[in-house]
Design an enzyme around this catalytic site. Structure first.
Site, PDB file in Angstrom:
ATOM      1  N   TYR A 151       0.720  -1.350  -0.085  1.00  0.00           N
ATOM      2  CA  TYR A 151       0.067   0.245  -0.114  1.00  0.00           C
ATOM      3  C   TYR A 151       0.526   1.265   0.301  1.00  0.00           C
ATOM      4  CZ  TYR A 151      -4.227   3.046   1.480  1.00  0.00           C
ATOM      5  OH  TYR A 151      -4.631   4.279   1.643  1.00  0.00           O
ATOM      6  N   GLU A 153       4.102   1.938  -0.519  1.00  0.00           N
ATOM      7  CA  GLU A 153       5.004   1.934  -2.186  1.00  0.00           C
ATOM      8  C   GLU A 153       4.086   2.008  -3.083  1.00  0.00           C
ATOM      9  OE1 GLU A 153       7.992   2.473  -1.405  1.00  0.00           O
ATOM     10  OE2 GLU A 153       9.229   2.615   0.036  1.00  0.00           O
ATOM     11  N   GLY A 154       3.077   1.378  -3.127  1.00  0.00           N
ATOM     12  CA  GLY A 154       2.242   1.723  -3.953  1.00  0.00           C
ATOM     13  C   GLY A 154       2.174   2.759  -4.520  1.00  0.00           C
ATOM     14  N   LYS A 155       1.161   3.493  -3.404  1.00  0.00           N
ATOM     15  CA  LYS A 155       0.819   5.087  -2.997  1.00  0.00           C
ATOM     16  C   LYS A 155       1.876   5.940  -3.417  1.00  0.00           C
ATOM     17  CE  LYS A 155      -3.618   4.678  -2.269  1.00  0.00           C
ATOM     18  NZ  LYS A 155      -4.892   5.221  -2.565  1.00  0.00           N
ATOM     19  N   ASN A 180      -6.431   9.251   8.337  1.00  0.00           N
ATOM     20  CA  ASN A 180      -7.558   8.551   8.449  1.00  0.00           C
ATOM     21  C   ASN A 180      -9.404   9.488   8.114  1.00  0.00           C
ATOM     22  OD1 ASN A 180      -4.580   7.837  10.080  1.00  0.00           O
ATOM     23  ND2 ASN A 180      -5.543   5.879  10.708  1.00  0.00           N
ATOM     24  N   VAL A 194     -11.588   2.705  13.336  1.00  0.00           N
ATOM     25  CA  VAL A 194     -13.092   3.387  14.084  1.00  0.00           C
ATOM     26  C   VAL A 194     -13.877   2.419  14.427  1.00  0.00           C
ATOM     27  CG1 VAL A 194     -15.140   5.487  13.303  1.00  0.00           C
ATOM     28  CG2 VAL A 194     -12.666   5.419  14.025  1.00  0.00           C
ATOM     29  N   GLY A 213      -2.178   0.857  23.058  1.00  0.00           N
ATOM     30  CA  GLY A 213      -3.022   1.830  22.513  1.00  0.00           C
ATOM     31  C   GLY A 213      -2.377   3.098  22.709  1.00  0.00           C
ATOM     32  N   ARG A 217      -3.422   8.967  16.077  1.00  0.00           N
ATOM     33  CA  ARG A 217      -4.172   8.850  15.033  1.00  0.00           C
ATOM     34  C   ARG A 217      -4.834  10.609  14.742  1.00  0.00           C
ATOM     35  NH1 ARG A 217      -0.692   5.115  13.934  1.00  0.00           N
ATOM     36  NH2 ARG A 217      -1.408   2.993  12.885  1.00  0.00           N
ATOM     37  N   ASP A 279       3.430  -0.830  12.598  1.00  0.00           N
ATOM     38  CA  ASP A 279       2.104   0.328  12.835  1.00  0.00           C
ATOM     39  C   ASP A 279       2.910   1.252  12.916  1.00  0.00           C
ATOM     40  OD1 ASP A 279      -1.150  -0.913  13.617  1.00  0.00           O
ATOM     41  OD2 ASP A 279      -0.245   1.311  14.837  1.00  0.00           O
TER      42      ASP A 279
HETATM   43  P1  NAD Z   1     -13.064   1.675   0.171  1.00  0.00           P
HETATM   44  O1  NAD Z   1     -12.258   0.105   0.504  1.00  0.00           O
HETATM   45  O2  NAD Z   1     -14.222   2.082   1.410  1.00  0.00           O
HETATM   46  O3  NAD Z   1     -13.421   1.489  -1.046  1.00  0.00           O
HETATM   47  C1  NAD Z   1     -11.848   1.985  -2.545  1.00  0.00           C
HETATM   48  C2  NAD Z   1     -13.070   1.445  -3.235  1.00  0.00           C
HETATM   49  O4  NAD Z   1     -11.860   1.112  -4.579  1.00  0.00           O
HETATM   50  C3  NAD Z   1     -14.171   0.473  -3.264  1.00  0.00           C
HETATM   51  O5  NAD Z   1     -15.674   0.055  -3.472  1.00  0.00           O
HETATM   52  C4  NAD Z   1     -13.102  -1.155  -3.825  1.00  0.00           C
HETATM   53  O6  NAD Z   1     -13.852  -2.187  -4.379  1.00  0.00           O
HETATM   54  C5  NAD Z   1     -12.973  -0.336  -4.725  1.00  0.00           C
HETATM   55  N1  NAD Z   1     -11.401  -0.954  -5.713  1.00  0.00           N
HETATM   56  C6  NAD Z   1     -10.357  -1.406  -5.066  1.00  0.00           C
HETATM   57  N2  NAD Z   1      -9.663  -1.479  -6.049  1.00  0.00           N
HETATM   58  C7  NAD Z   1      -9.917  -1.169  -6.782  1.00  0.00           C
HETATM   59  C8  NAD Z   1      -9.787  -1.645  -8.232  1.00  0.00           C
HETATM   60  N3  NAD Z   1      -8.227  -2.507  -8.726  1.00  0.00           N
HETATM   61  N4  NAD Z   1     -10.200  -1.017  -9.888  1.00  0.00           N
HETATM   62  C9  NAD Z   1     -11.639  -0.614  -9.899  1.00  0.00           C
HETATM   63  N5  NAD Z   1     -11.886  -0.410  -7.972  1.00  0.00           N
HETATM   64  C10 NAD Z   1     -11.181  -0.755  -7.326  1.00  0.00           C
HETATM   65  O7  NAD Z   1     -11.793   2.418   0.837  1.00  0.00           O
HETATM   66  P2  NAD Z   1     -11.966   4.537   1.214  1.00  0.00           P
HETATM   67  O8  NAD Z   1     -11.224   4.479   2.930  1.00  0.00           O
HETATM   68  O9  NAD Z   1     -13.296   5.097   0.467  1.00  0.00           O
HETATM   69  O10 NAD Z   1     -10.292   4.497   0.529  1.00  0.00           O
HETATM   70  C11 NAD Z   1     -10.841   5.943  -0.633  1.00  0.00           C
HETATM   71  C12 NAD Z   1      -9.257   5.610  -1.203  1.00  0.00           C
HETATM   72  O11 NAD Z   1      -8.581   7.085  -0.645  1.00  0.00           O
HETATM   73  C13 NAD Z   1      -8.356   5.052  -1.365  1.00  0.00           C
HETATM   74  O12 NAD Z   1      -7.214   5.517  -2.396  1.00  0.00           O
HETATM   75  C14 NAD Z   1      -7.883   4.785  -0.192  1.00  0.00           C
HETATM   76  O13 NAD Z   1      -5.979   4.572  -0.617  1.00  0.00           O
HETATM   77  C15 NAD Z   1      -7.647   6.791   0.482  1.00  0.00           C
HETATM   78  N6  NAD Z   1      -7.567   6.771   1.636  1.00  0.00           N
HETATM   79  C16 NAD Z   1      -8.054   6.818   2.733  1.00  0.00           C
HETATM   80  C17 NAD Z   1      -8.048   6.832   3.544  1.00  0.00           C
HETATM   81  C18 NAD Z   1      -9.245   6.818   4.844  1.00  0.00           C
HETATM   82  O14 NAD Z   1      -9.010   7.204   5.774  1.00  0.00           O
HETATM   83  N7  NAD Z   1     -10.618   6.805   4.620  1.00  0.00           N
HETATM   84  C19 NAD Z   1      -7.087   7.125   4.158  1.00  0.00           C
HETATM   85  C20 NAD Z   1      -5.709   7.461   3.248  1.00  0.00           C
HETATM   86  C21 NAD Z   1      -6.411   7.400   1.607  1.00  0.00           C
HETATM   87  N1  UDP Z   2      -6.214  -0.209  15.459  1.00  0.00           N
HETATM   88  C1  UDP Z   2      -6.514  -0.868  16.938  1.00  0.00           C
HETATM   89  N2  UDP Z   2      -7.912  -2.372  17.107  1.00  0.00           N
HETATM   90  C2  UDP Z   2      -8.753  -2.803  15.768  1.00  0.00           C
HETATM   91  C3  UDP Z   2      -7.516  -1.721  14.854  1.00  0.00           C
HETATM   92  C4  UDP Z   2      -7.133  -0.685  14.442  1.00  0.00           C
HETATM   93  O1  UDP Z   2      -5.723  -1.205  17.719  1.00  0.00           O
HETATM   94  O2  UDP Z   2      -9.450  -3.437  15.840  1.00  0.00           O
HETATM   95  C5  UDP Z   2      -4.833   0.079  15.529  1.00  0.00           C
HETATM   96  C6  UDP Z   2      -4.210  -0.499  14.669  1.00  0.00           C
HETATM   97  O3  UDP Z   2      -3.260  -0.621  15.198  1.00  0.00           O
HETATM   98  C7  UDP Z   2      -3.120   1.806  14.679  1.00  0.00           C
HETATM   99  C8  UDP Z   2      -4.779   2.534  14.459  1.00  0.00           C
HETATM  100  O4  UDP Z   2      -5.827   1.393  15.880  1.00  0.00           O
HETATM  101  O5  UDP Z   2      -2.770   1.571  15.266  1.00  0.00           O
HETATM  102  C9  UDP Z   2      -5.355   2.827  13.219  1.00  0.00           C
HETATM  103  O6  UDP Z   2      -5.535   1.981  12.289  1.00  0.00           O
HETATM  104  P1  UDP Z   2      -6.474   1.266  11.406  1.00  0.00           P
HETATM  105  O7  UDP Z   2      -6.278  -0.130  10.834  1.00  0.00           O
HETATM  106  O8  UDP Z   2      -7.173   2.128  11.286  1.00  0.00           O
HETATM  107  O9  UDP Z   2      -6.008   2.621  10.348  1.00  0.00           O
HETATM  108  P2  UDP Z   2      -3.711   2.867  10.193  1.00  0.00           P
HETATM  109  O10 UDP Z   2      -4.183   4.786  10.240  1.00  0.00           O
HETATM  110  O11 UDP Z   2      -3.000   1.993  10.341  1.00  0.00           O
HETATM  111  O12 UDP Z   2      -4.047   2.852   8.372  1.00  0.00           O
END
Ligand code: NAD
Ligand code: UDP
Ligand code: UDP
Length: 318
Positions: A151, A153-155, A180, A194, A213, A217, A279
């Site tokens: 995730y 490195e991909g991003k 988050n 959450v 804990g 975040r 983590d």
């Molecule tokens: P989510 O998992 O609810 O939504 C991701 C969506 O992408 C899903 O509907 C999934 O089916 C779709 N998807 C995954 N791989 C795919 C592919 N190869 N082709 C087409 N669709 C695909 O997650 P989210 O929280 O809504 O996240 C949305 C974006 O925001 C993501 O790119 C995520 O990395 C980024 N992001 C979210 C958060 C957060 O806290 N919610 C934080 C950082 C980055």
């Molecule tokens: N976490 C936790 N209990 C859970 C899920 C997550 O204590 O059931 C912790 C996790 O280890 C991290 C933080 O909560 O420290 C946020 O995790 P989350 O998976 O929501 O997102 P992250 O910011 O790690 O990508």
């Protein structure tokens, strides 16, 4: 050549059936745009967009962005990617493919159409940060071979591609680093903290606390985040980002658990489990750039956002 008719924009949202994508689509439709939602439904759910079926300006296409996509649109929001550690680690190779091949395909599409493209990047590009809070200039502290690397490195590679298409092909790019974010429409089995804590509290189960804990975040409510997305997408071309969008109020995970217990009235106990590998110990955005360049800052306090999110999750217990 413009593809806008009657002043309407046609907007592609990849990952549009997910948590954030579906909220973004609601906002775009509300302001009068046409939306093409592309999603392979890996972590997304059709129930997030069910209310839009039959909407005259909405269309859904089931498609994996790792494969080329030929459509005609005016703007692209690239959100497709699993975001929860549990899900992105389930098939890590597919996660990297989605970030990298997916970005190449969406950038190729934007290049052919000469249209503006937005990338949902992440605070994970900072890894386990040694600078706190994190400004956009910080290059990060990322393990390239750990279980989160697919995730992170991909991003990071996707960001590289966005900036190279910008420099090499003059593409208009908008890169947001999301911290988050939580709210209604997170999947109940999403696995992020959450939704886990709320589901566990409402079910009267123990709260799974990873580590002691004390890791922190900063939690942003979805509506604030989407405001930031729209401000960034509509900003002048020279505002490319990367730009942090998140709530700078920092909580420990233990504080979050206590707040969820207070707001749900649950009597659950804390069940301590090992901290997952790599983590991050702390995370908090420096949002100076978002304030100055976009006039954006979050409005919703954690307590208020959690109450709305808890109300949403109660439906799974009716
Ligand atoms: P989510 O998992 O609810 O939504 C991701 C969506 O992408 C899903 O509907 C999934 O089916 C779709 N998807 C995954 N791989 C795919 C592919 N190869 N082709 C087409 N669709 C695909 O997650 P989210 O929280 O809504 O996240 C949305 C974006 O925001 C993501 O790119 C995520 O990395 C980024 N992001 C979210 C958060 C957060 O806290 N919610 C934080 C950082 C980055
Ligand atoms: N976490 C936790 N209990 C859970 C899920 C997550 O204590 O059931 C912790 C996790 O280890 C991290 C933080 O909560 O420290 C946020 O995790 P989350 O998976 O929501 O997102 P992250 O910011 O790690 O990508
Ligand atoms: N692509 C796409 N839709 C388009 C145009 C391109 O999916 O409308 C994909 C195509 O698979 C290509 C990738 O985007 O491999 C990158 O396109 P680019 O034009 O940058 O490179 P090239 O075609 O030379 O590989």
């Amino acid at each position: 050549m413009t593809r806008q008719y009657f002043g309407r924009k046609r907007i592609l949202v990849t990952g549009g059936a997910g948590f954030l994508g579906s909220h973004l689509i609601d906002r775009l439709l509300d302001r009068g745009d046409e939306v093409l939602c592309v999603d392979n439904l890996f972590t997304g759910d059709k129930s997030n967009i069910d209310h839009l079926s039959g909407h005259p300006r909405f269309e859904f296409m089931r498609h994996d962005i790792c494969f080329p996509l030929y459509v005609e649109v005016d703007q692209i929001f690239n959100l497709a990617c699993p975001a929860s550690p549990v899900h992105y680690q389930h098939d890590p190779v597919q996660t990297t493919k989605t970030s990298v091949h997916g970005a190449i395909n969406m950038l190729g599409l934007a290049k052919r159409l000469n249209c503006r493209i937005f990338q949902a990047s992440t605070s994970e590009v900072y890894g386990d940060p040694s600078v706190h809070p994190q400004p956009e200039e910080y290059w990060g502290n990322v393990n390239p071979i750990g279980i989160r690397s697919c995730y992170d490195e991909g991003k990071r590679c996707a960001e590289t591609l966005f900036f190279d298409y910008h420099r090499q092909h003059d593409l208009e790019i908008k890169v947001v680093r999301i911290f988050n974010t939580y709210g209604p429409r997170m999947h109940p089995a999403d696995g992020r903290v959450v939704s886990n804590f709320i589901m566990q509290a409402l079910a009267g189960e123990d709260i799974t606390m990873y580590g002691d804990g004390s890791q922190s975040r900063s939690f942003c409510f979805y509506s604030d985040l989407i405001d930031g997305f729209l401000k960034l997408m509509d900003s002048p071309p020279e505002v490319t980002g990367p730009i942090n969008i998140g709530n700078p109020v920092e909580f420990t995970i233990r504080e979050l658990a206590e707040l969820v217990l207070e707001l749900t009235g649950a009597k659950s106990k804390l069940l301590f489990k090992p901290l997952p590998q790599d983590d991050p110990t702390q995370r908090k955005p420096d949002i100076t750039k978002a304030r100055e360049l976009l006039g954006w800052e979050p409005k919703v306090q954690l307590r208020e956002g959690l109450l709305e999110t808890i109300a949403y999750f109660r439906r799974f217990f009716d």
